[in-house]
Design a protein around this motif. Structure first.
Motif, short mmCIF file in Angstrom:
data_model
loop_
_atom_site.label_atom_id
_atom_site.label_comp_id
_atom_site.label_asym_id
_atom_site.label_seq_id
_atom_site.Cartn_x
_atom_site.Cartn_y
_atom_site.Cartn_z
N TYR A 132 -5.57 10.24 6.55
CA TYR A 132 -5.00 9.01 6.01
C TYR A 132 -3.79 9.36 5.14
CZ TYR A 132 -9.16 6.41 7.43
OH TYR A 132 -10.16 5.82 8.15
N TRP A 133 -2.80 8.45 5.18
CA TRP A 133 -1.60 8.62 4.37
C TRP A 133 -1.60 7.61 3.23
CZ3 TRP A 133 0.98 12.88 4.96
CH2 TRP A 133 0.96 13.53 6.20
N ILE A 134 -1.44 8.12 2.03
CA ILE A 134 -1.23 7.28 0.87
C ILE A 134 0.25 7.43 0.54
CG2 ILE A 134 -1.76 6.86 -1.54
CD1 ILE A 134 -4.25 8.26 1.03
N ILE A 135 1.04 6.52 1.08
CA ILE A 135 2.50 6.62 0.98
C ILE A 135 2.97 5.74 -0.17
CG2 ILE A 135 4.67 6.41 2.23
CD1 ILE A 135 3.08 6.52 4.84
N LEU A 136 3.68 6.34 -1.10
CA LEU A 136 4.14 5.64 -2.29
C LEU A 136 5.66 5.53 -2.27
CD1 LEU A 136 1.91 7.36 -4.99
CD2 LEU A 136 1.54 5.12 -3.94
N ARG A 137 6.14 4.32 -2.48
CA ARG A 137 7.58 4.10 -2.68
C ARG A 137 7.73 3.53 -4.08
NH1 ARG A 137 11.11 0.06 1.06
NH2 ARG A 137 9.85 -1.46 -0.10
N GLY A 138 8.01 4.42 -5.04
CA GLY A 138 7.99 4.01 -6.44
C GLY A 138 6.56 3.64 -6.81
N SER A 139 6.36 2.41 -7.28
CA SER A 139 5.01 1.94 -7.60
C SER A 139 4.46 1.04 -6.50
CB SER A 139 5.01 1.18 -8.93
OG SER A 139 5.86 0.06 -8.87
N GLU A 140 5.01 1.15 -5.30
CA GLU A 140 4.51 0.40 -4.15
C GLU A 140 3.65 1.31 -3.27
OE1 GLU A 140 8.00 -2.85 -3.18
OE2 GLU A 140 8.25 -0.79 -2.46
N LEU A 141 2.59 0.76 -2.74
CA LEU A 141 1.74 1.45 -1.77
C LEU A 141 2.05 0.87 -0.39
CD1 LEU A 141 -0.67 3.31 -1.06
CD2 LEU A 141 -2.17 1.35 -1.55
N LEU A 142 2.36 1.75 0.56
CA LEU A 142 2.67 1.30 1.92
C LEU A 142 1.39 1.29 2.74
CD1 LEU A 142 6.02 3.20 2.63
CD2 LEU A 142 5.60 1.11 1.31
N LEU A 143 1.03 0.13 3.25
CA LEU A 143 -0.20 -0.04 4.01
C LEU A 143 0.09 -0.53 5.43
CD1 LEU A 143 -2.46 -1.73 1.30
CD2 LEU A 143 -2.54 0.65 2.09
N GLN A 144 -0.85 -0.23 6.31
CA GLN A 144 -0.74 -0.65 7.71
C GLN A 144 -1.06 -2.13 7.84
OE1 GLN A 144 -0.20 1.86 10.32
NE2 GLN A 144 0.36 0.02 11.49
N LYS A 145 -0.23 -2.87 8.53
CA LYS A 145 -0.51 -4.27 8.80
C LYS A 145 -1.63 -4.38 9.82
CE LYS A 145 4.36 -5.62 8.14
NZ LYS A 145 5.55 -6.20 8.81
N ALA A 146 -2.58 -5.27 9.54
CA ALA A 146 -3.70 -5.46 10.46
C ALA A 146 -4.23 -6.88 10.32
CB ALA A 146 -4.82 -4.45 10.17
N ALA A 147 -4.83 -7.39 11.38
CA ALA A 147 -5.33 -8.77 11.37
C ALA A 147 -6.41 -8.95 10.32
CB ALA A 147 -5.87 -9.12 12.76
N ALA A 148 -7.21 -7.92 10.08
CA ALA A 148 -8.30 -8.01 9.10
C ALA A 148 -7.83 -7.75 7.68
CB ALA A 148 -9.40 -7.02 9.47
N GLY A 149 -6.55 -7.47 7.51
CA GLY A 149 -6.02 -7.16 6.19
C GLY A 149 -5.41 -5.77 6.16
N PRO A 150 -4.61 -5.48 5.14
CA PRO A 150 -3.92 -4.18 5.08
C PRO A 150 -4.92 -3.03 5.00
CG PRO A 150 -3.76 -5.35 2.98
CD PRO A 150 -4.34 -6.31 3.96
N ALA A 185 4.89 -3.04 2.19
CA ALA A 185 4.85 -2.54 0.81
C ALA A 185 4.03 -3.49 -0.06
CB ALA A 185 6.27 -2.39 0.26
N CYS A 186 3.06 -2.93 -0.78
CA CYS A 186 2.23 -3.70 -1.71
C CYS A 186 2.41 -3.12 -3.10
CB CYS A 186 0.76 -3.62 -1.30
SG CYS A 186 0.42 -4.28 0.35
N GLN A 187 2.77 -3.98 -4.04
CA GLN A 187 3.09 -3.55 -5.39
C GLN A 187 1.81 -3.28 -6.19
OE1 GLN A 187 4.51 -2.01 -8.16
NE2 GLN A 187 6.33 -2.97 -7.26
N LEU A 188 1.63 -2.04 -6.62
CA LEU A 188 0.45 -1.68 -7.40
C LEU A 188 0.44 -2.33 -8.77
CD1 LEU A 188 0.26 2.16 -6.63
CD2 LEU A 188 -1.28 0.39 -5.76
N ARG A 189 1.61 -2.57 -9.33
CA ARG A 189 1.70 -3.09 -10.69
C ARG A 189 1.92 -4.61 -10.75
NH1 ARG A 189 5.43 0.99 -14.17
NH2 ARG A 189 4.49 -0.24 -15.82
N ASP A 190 1.92 -5.25 -9.59
CA ASP A 190 2.16 -6.69 -9.54
C ASP A 190 1.03 -7.44 -10.23
OD1 ASP A 190 2.89 -9.25 -8.98
OD2 ASP A 190 2.85 -9.04 -6.80
N TRP A 191 1.37 -8.40 -11.10
CA TRP A 191 0.36 -9.18 -11.81
C TRP A 191 -0.48 -9.99 -10.83
CZ3 TRP A 191 0.28 -10.63 -17.40
CH2 TRP A 191 0.96 -9.68 -18.19
N GLY A 192 0.04 -10.24 -9.66
CA GLY A 192 -0.71 -11.01 -8.66
C GLY A 192 -1.09 -10.17 -7.46
#
Length: 289
Positions: free
Chosen positions: A39-57, A102-109
């Motif tokens: 598995y790859w835990i790919i970080l772009r700054g404070s963003e986590l890059l996740l695989q798009k999937a019908a059941a969720g990232p 890209a999913c923001q790890l520090r996002d308030w939401g």
């Protein structure tokens, strides 16, 4: 819908604490990389890059692609359901690989599942340690990793270095029918949280909590009680939570540290921190007590 809208029953269960990872993840040191795909835990700054999937990232999986625009070697740091996990920084100016979001790890939401959010936070903290331990802070020579540990030894002077964790105190201040809340200038408009600050030399956590409240708001407190703690990997804090009662003092805001501080009625609260944070945990559990 916010996947972190859960009402957490204990600080132990808060995101970024290891408890959230126990079902799937086993931490290990880089020297124990078994090789192969993973598995790859790919970080772009404070963003986590996740695989798009019908059941969720979900976590992307596969072998390293040699055409990826990265400079650092992938770093093994454990296994997810027995499969190797490796963290890799992605240049912020580069486009995302196909199929990733890209999913923001520090996002308030943030709407990342709690376990993946916690895994991304752990990877973010490890990357911070790795980037700040390339050379010895005593003599400037290169560092050699200690086998089976996250520490490193200087190749020049032999000094040992270990990951730096920075303790912070965060406190809910209450008086009958009201709570003291503050906001930083960089936070989303209208959002408030608790008084917080780093521990100084020679301080215990309780002393730091009392000092920060007085310095930032002019208020003096009594009956300080410890609530619990949370790892906060942005980049390497340990948040120790407290509740205290107002004793005396007029509100005087330190605008060098804060954008605002106010007493709010418990019946008319502003926008609060997300439930992934210990500040919200304290508010949820101790607001009306």
């Amino acid at each position: 819908m916010d996947r972190l809208s859960t009402f957490f029953s204990s600080p132990l269960h808060l995101p970024f604490n290891n408890h959230c990872l126990q079902e799937h993840f086993q931490q290990a040191t880089p020297d124990r990389d078994p090789g192969g795909d993973g598995y790859w835990i790919i970080l772009r700054g404070s963003e986590l890059l996740l695989q798009k999937a019908a059941a969720g990232p979900c976590l992307p999986r596969g072998v390293f692609a040699p055409d990826w625009p990265v400079q650092d070697v992938p770093l093994f740091f454990g296994t997810w359901d027995g499969v190797p996990c490796r963290v890799l920084p992605w240049p912020e100016q580069e486009l995302l690989p196909d199929g990733l979001e890209a999913c923001q790890l520090r996002d308030w939401g943030a709407c990342i599942p709690v376990d993946l959010l916690s895994l991304g936070g752990l990877a973010h903290q490890i990357r911070h340690w790795e980037s700040n331990s390339r050379v010895c802070s005593r003599c400037g020579n290169s560092m050699l990793r200690l086998l089976g540990e996250w520490g490193k030894r200087c190749c020049g002077c032999g000094a040992l270095h270990f990951p730096h964790i920075h303790p912070c105190a965060i406190t809910l201040v209450r008086r009958p029918g009201e709570v003291l809340l503050t906001r930083k200038a960089e936070w989303p408009d209208g959002h408030y949280s608790l008084v917080a600050g780093f521990v100084n030399f020679g301080e215990c956590l309780e002393e730091a909590a009392v000092r920060e409240i007085t310095e930032e708001t002019g208020v003096r407190v009594k009956n300080l009680r410890y609530v619990g703690s949370q790892c906060w990997p942005f980049p390497s804090q340990m948040m120790a939570g407290f509740v205290a009662d107002y004793e005396s003092g007029e509100l005087v805001v330190d605008y060098g540290e804060l954008a605002d501080a106010r007493w709010f009625s418990v019946k008319a609260l502003p926008k609060l921190p997300p439930r992934r944070s210990i500040s919200r945990f304290i508010l949820d559990h101790y607001l009306h007590m």
